[in-house]
Design a protein around this motif. Structure first.
Motif, short mmCIF file in Angstrom:
data_model
loop_
_atom_site.label_atom_id
_atom_site.label_comp_id
_atom_site.label_asym_id
_atom_site.label_seq_id
_atom_site.Cartn_x
_atom_site.Cartn_y
_atom_site.Cartn_z
N THR A 1 0.84 -1.04 0.04
CA THR A 1 0.15 0.16 -0.08
C THR A 1 0.96 1.78 -0.04
O THR A 1 0.65 2.14 -0.01
CB THR A 1 -0.92 -0.02 1.17
N LYS A 2 2.12 0.79 0.02
CA LYS A 2 3.35 2.15 0.58
C LYS A 2 2.85 3.47 1.67
O LYS A 2 3.33 4.10 2.22
CB LYS A 2 3.16 2.85 -0.84
N GLY B 1 -0.91 1.70 10.36
CA GLY B 1 -2.55 1.88 11.27
C GLY B 1 -3.13 0.80 11.82
O GLY B 1 -2.90 -0.70 11.84
N ILE B 2 -3.82 0.86 12.44
CA ILE B 2 -4.33 0.29 13.48
C ILE B 2 -6.35 -0.08 13.79
O ILE B 2 -6.03 1.43 12.94
CB ILE B 2 -4.11 0.78 15.02
#
Length: 183
Positions: free
Chosen positions: A5-6, A14-15
């Protein structure tokens, strides 16, 4: 769909929810260690054990995914935050008791080893202990909410992995490796 996703190229990840954390954040470290533990158990399963042990290991792998999701969900009202329950801990305790009933009592400390699957379960146990220490650390950080059942689950799981290693050796006809103090 591409696997990359870069979005983590800047050192964040992300969480659950919309929050991003640095990849060296305590929360990321602990659920990354739980992922490592899951992979170690998967490797033990690939090394061949009887169906009883394999079934328990498969269940534990599924539960570790849930536990990792709970760690990735810092919101006490979030969908995964409280998914590991006392029932999960009780299931581990039943498995420990069932496996222990098959084994001769320990007379010495046991060194990690024996059959390949048992040795890998011992390695998984040490990764589990590290995950447990990291959960304790995370739980003591200001403004972090970590359900106590996660710590209890990991504590029981390390006991289960020890007993499973002994059981796998027993079923394979391989003796546990006793520790003999060299004075």
């Amino acid at each position: 769909m591409k696997i990359y996703t870069k979005t983590g190229d800047e050192g964040t990840t992300g969480i659950l929810g919309s929050k991003r954390l640095r990849k060296d954040d305590a929360r990321i470290e602990v659920y990354g260690t739980v992922d490592e533990l899951n992979a170690a158990i998967g490797f033990a399963r690939a090394l061949v054990m009887e169906s009883t042990e394999d079934d328990v290991a498969a269940r534990v792998q599924d539960e570790l995914f849930t536990l990792g999701a709970a760690l990735a969900d810092p919101d006490p009202q979030g969908p995964f935050h409280n998914k590991i329950s006392d029932e999960h801990v009780e299931n581990l305790e039943r498995a420990i008791d069932d496996f222990t009933a098959e084994l001769a009592p320990m007379r010495t400390f046991i060194l990690p080893g024996g059959s390949p699957a048992a040795a890998q379960l011992h390695l998984a146990r040490t990764i589990c202990r590290r995950a447990e220490r990291l959960v304790v650390h995370l739980a003591h950080l200001p403004e972090e909410d970590v359900p106590s059942t996660l710590l209890i689950y990991l504590n029981r799981l390390s006991d289960l992995l020890f007993v499973m290693a002994r059981t796998v050796n027993h079923h394979a006809g391989v003796a546990d490796v006793p520790w003999i103090s060299k004075k």
